[in-house]
Write an enzyme that holds these catalytic residues in place. Sequence first.
Site, short mmCIF file in Angstrom:
data_model
loop_
_atom_site.label_atom_id
_atom_site.label_comp_id
_atom_site.label_asym_id
_atom_site.label_seq_id
_atom_site.Cartn_x
_atom_site.Cartn_y
_atom_site.Cartn_z
N ALA A 107 -7.55 18.40 -48.55
CA ALA A 107 -8.73 17.74 -47.97
C ALA A 107 -9.68 18.77 -47.38
O ALA A 107 -10.90 18.64 -47.49
CB ALA A 107 -8.30 16.74 -46.91
N TYR A 149 -5.74 15.91 -50.13
CA TYR A 149 -4.68 15.53 -49.20
C TYR A 149 -4.33 16.72 -48.33
O TYR A 149 -4.06 17.82 -48.84
CB TYR A 149 -3.45 15.04 -49.97
CG TYR A 149 -2.20 14.92 -49.14
CD1 TYR A 149 -2.17 14.12 -48.00
CD2 TYR A 149 -1.03 15.59 -49.50
CE1 TYR A 149 -1.02 14.01 -47.24
CE2 TYR A 149 0.13 15.48 -48.74
CZ TYR A 149 0.13 14.69 -47.61
OH TYR A 149 1.27 14.59 -46.85
N SER A 150 -4.34 16.54 -47.02
CA SER A 150 -3.93 17.57 -46.07
C SER A 150 -4.76 18.84 -46.27
O SER A 150 -5.98 18.80 -46.14
CB SER A 150 -2.43 17.83 -46.21
OG SER A 150 -1.94 18.58 -45.13
N GLU A 151 -4.14 19.98 -46.61
CA GLU A 151 -4.93 21.18 -46.85
C GLU A 151 -5.91 20.99 -48.00
O GLU A 151 -7.01 21.54 -48.00
CB GLU A 151 -4.04 22.38 -47.13
CG GLU A 151 -4.81 23.67 -47.32
CD GLU A 151 -3.95 24.83 -47.78
OE1 GLU A 151 -3.59 25.66 -46.93
OE2 GLU A 151 -3.64 24.90 -48.99
N HIS A 211 1.81 11.46 -41.69
CA HIS A 211 1.09 12.36 -42.59
C HIS A 211 1.46 12.03 -44.04
O HIS A 211 1.90 12.89 -44.81
CB HIS A 211 1.47 13.80 -42.25
CG HIS A 211 0.48 14.83 -42.72
ND1 HIS A 211 -0.75 15.02 -42.13
CD2 HIS A 211 0.55 15.72 -43.74
CE1 HIS A 211 -1.39 15.99 -42.75
NE2 HIS A 211 -0.62 16.43 -43.74
#
Length: 282
Positions: A134, A130-132, A224
């Site tokens: 990812a 997820y996010s960073e 997000h």
Amino acid sequence: MKFLCLHGAYGNIPAFRVQLGPMIDALEFDGSASFEFIQGRVSVVPPPGFESYFGPAPHYRFLKDRGEAEASAVEGIRVFPEAETPEDALRALMPRDDMEIGFADARGLALEQLYEALDADPEISGIIGYSEGASAAATLVYDEQERMRSEGYVPRIKAAIFFMGWPALTAENVPALSDEVENLLEVPSLHIVGANDPYKDGALALYNIFDDNMAVFFDSAGGHTIPRHGKLLQELVSAVKDLIADVPEDNSADLLAPAVTGKRLDSAVDIPNLSFLKNEDA
């Protein structure tokens, strides 16, 4: 399939379990998948004004920088560069020289932790970020495929799920962008992206480095955040099950074939219509 789960920047395992909870419950209920969580090793403090947004301490990251990201993460939401392509936007937001210096140790330290997690659990064959997280997950996929081509390494990761996110980091500690890399990543992947995500171009650039024939785009119709309710959750669970079903028993030989660059996504793309993209070239 067992997935290794990587939280976002300023996250932790308990918070990420809550974020993924509804999806995990549905997939574990019928035995479709299982999940292993790890926590970033970089201890951080949320930027001023964002303490409540990231929930209770402690907070961690997977990618270690030299102190600039705490400011840039907040500023990036306000002034994400406008550009014709996600790749151009990323180059404007993250100049190569700044990335090489600011993230000099990030890739190596993240990969060390991720390979340790794979070595500790031979059942892991998928990854979720997820996010960073990812970006860290994509960095592992990128490194495995580079090692496969250079030394015959057999990749452990057979499927990847990305909630929003950013591109992988290359050996030069810069983002892997589809108009710069020699090979696209040939791993079945599911990309969950929201039309209202302020970091949308990062997620699109991540999607663009994966082979078109093996990547699925999922419109979360939000920002997000991770889908957790209603019909959208049901569709997400179904998409994950389809991803797992599409993973061949042994795709190591297929990975050796050169990637063919297909249709890429630009910054002006109409996200609600992306679900049809994969069928246009079929």
